[in-house]
Design an enzyme around this catalytic site. Structure first.
Site: not given
Length: 534
Positions: A50, A100, A163, A282, A298, A336, A377-378
């Site tokens: 992203d 997105s 997304s 998570f 994590d 992103d 995506d961008h």
């Protein structure tokens, strides 16, 4: 961490023409042997960074090399070894510079649409619930499941984010994470929030990411932060969608076993051959940046990707896996999110981690039957320049001061929160401050959050039908090329696909029987299925 470094001395070999000529000859020989793999893809792994525009990829390449102690510029990302490359145009129907949600609908559902809407055609209107009905478009993930393949989603954001949301939801607003985020009118008109659709729309085998708070009712304590009421569940309808998901998946227990986990320990305890469905949430919202991640509690994007592949690949008809890292430069995917906050180091580390996930996926699968696609995506208004010398830290300073007699970093943003003025001018950049993971690079225009940019993004592919990714394409072409490669609708009847379609027919009907449906309908289907199997 990337050490502060002086520009490295160049290897003597690089100073000779032979070094470059021989390297080019090797690449040319490889290019001459390249042949398209013109057979259906059993599996598809779709990586989406992203906000991972070309400038981010280039900077991440250098950062990866510098993390390994090298100069960085000559480093090769795993995704850069893919033989087929295209560019995708990212505009949406209504915006020159996209978001997105609109882009997710394009590359997953195969149609361009309006910004901020998910899984809907351009006839839908942002925020207008009633415009949803009759304008739904199905994603390639949904079509892969109907064709009998196992399907999964891995993301470093909340699983309800724009997304991944485009893979299963039909929503007039990307922000309708839970019913508490929806206007009363939309609820009255019959629209469902994105979390509800995650559980009810498509039978997704593996769901890994963040977003716990949108799945449980108000005041439900979070398992990881029980003393922090800000992390509690948010739902007003009283539903526990996690429990509902588990009940639905376990109802057809004759062939299914479902697990829910909320930390790395739980994920590690899941045996790959013991589950057909796995949900791992998570964090209450988005997962933490890699540079902030607690490695004992994590999981990383690499670990989540590996777990998903090991579970999904047990399906004899293959699988479709969507993997997103949204920390690139703000708070969406983590790439992103890093960029949006103007923190380039956070964003670039996310891009490096996505590349590590690409490499690990390649080790777990075969390019003979698995199409792997990597794209963004961008992009973002992120750049690096300043005539820096070879081997300079990607987070370092330009060698000469600016016209205002103050130092500046190589990395800069066109706009964002990095804009500041002190004593009548911008502050001078300095080391080691500019190397800190939370350092905000300077921006030309003051904004609360940095914005996306509108240039084309890269698409890289390897495996069966990867040669379909070529030239400059509209972004929605990506979904069509993947669907054609895997013999999914609307291309299931194409030449070469009929045999694959017959082979998957029995599993397709089987998977439909365990799709999340109202309880009575599910009961009838499971009883019928047990009679057939018995």
């Amino acid at each position: 961490p990337c050490k502060l470094m002086a520009p490295l001395s160049l290897p003597d070999a690089e100073k000779t023409p032979g070094y470059w000529n021989q390297g080019a000859r090797r690449r040319l020989e490889l290019a001459l042997t390249l042949q398209p793999v013109a057979q259906p893809a059993k599996n598809i792994i779709f990586f989406m960074g992203d906000g991972m525009g070309l400038s981010t990829m280039s900077a991440a390449r250098i950062y990866k090399g510098q993390l390994a102690g090298g100069s960085g510029e000559e480093t090769i990302l795993a995704m850069e070894t893919f033989p087929h490359v295209a560019l995708a145009k990212t505009y949406t129907i209504d915006r020159q510079v996209p978001d997105s949600a609109g882009t997710g609908t394009a590359y997953l559902c195969g149609v361009k649409t309006n910004a901020k809407t998910l899984g809907l055609s351009g006839a839908a209107v942002y925020g207008k619930c009633r415009s949803t009905f009759g304008n739904e478009v199905d994603s390639i993930l949904h079509r892969a499941r109907l064709a009998g393949k196992a399907v999964g989603i891995v993301t470093t954001t909340r699983v309800q984010h724009a997304s991944p949301g485009a893979a299963y939801a039909h929503s007039a607003s990307r922000n309708w994470y839970a019913d508490a985020n929806m206007p009363k009118e939309a609820l009255q008109d019959g629209c469902k929030d994105i979390s509800y659709q995650l559980v009810h729309n498509t039978d997704i085998n593996v769901i890994l990411g963040g977003g716990r708070m949108y799945m449980t009712s108000k005041r439900t304590p979070d398992p990881e932060y029980p003393e922090d009421s800000a992390q509690n569940g948010t739902r007003k309808d009283g539903l526990n969608l996690i429990a509902e998901w588990l009940r639905t998946k376990q109802f057809c227990s004759r062939w299914q076993d479902a697990r829910y986990v909320w930390d790395k320990k739980g994920l590690d305890a899941v045996k790959d051959d013991s589950v057909s469905h796995l949900m791992g949430l998570f964090e209450p919202k988005d997962m933490k940046y890699e540079l902030n991640r607690n490695t004992s509690t994590d999981p990383s994007i690499v670990e989540m990707t590996e777990k998903a592949i090991r579970i999904l690949r047990r399906n004899p008809n293959g699988f479709f896996l969507f993997v997103e890292d949204d920390h690139v430069l703000h708070v969406g995917g983590r790439i992103d999110h890093g960029h949006h906050s103007g923190r380039a180091k956070q964003a670039l580390m996310e891009a490096v981690m996505l590349d590590r996930a690409v490499a690990r996926a390649g080790e777990l699968t075969s390019r003979s039957d698995t199409l792997t696609v990597v794209t963004a995506d961008h992009s973002h208004v992120f750049t690096f320049g300043g005539n820096t010398l070879r081997g300079t830290s990607i987070f370092g300073l330009a060698p000469k001061k600016a016209k205002d007699k103050r130092s500046y970093t190589s990395i800069l943003y066109g706009n964002g929160p990095g804009y500041s003025v002190h004593d009548g001018g911008r502050p001078a950049a300095s080391l080691p401050a500019a190397e800190d993971k939370d350092y905000r690079q300077q921006a030309a225009v003051p904004l609360e959050t940095e914005t996306h940019s509108g240039e084309d993004v890269m698409v890289l592919a390897q495996g069966p039908m990867a040669h379909l990714f070529h030239g400059v394409q509209e972004q929605h072409y990506i979904a069509h090329a993947m669907a054609y490669a895997a013999c999914l609708e609307p291309y299931a009847a194409e030449p070469g696909c009929r045999a694959a379609r017959r082979a998957s027919h029995s599993t397709a009907s089987h998977s439909a029987q365990c799709s999340p449906q109202p309880l009575l309908a599910l009961l009838a289907l499971c009883v019928a299925a047990n009679m057939v199997v018995g």
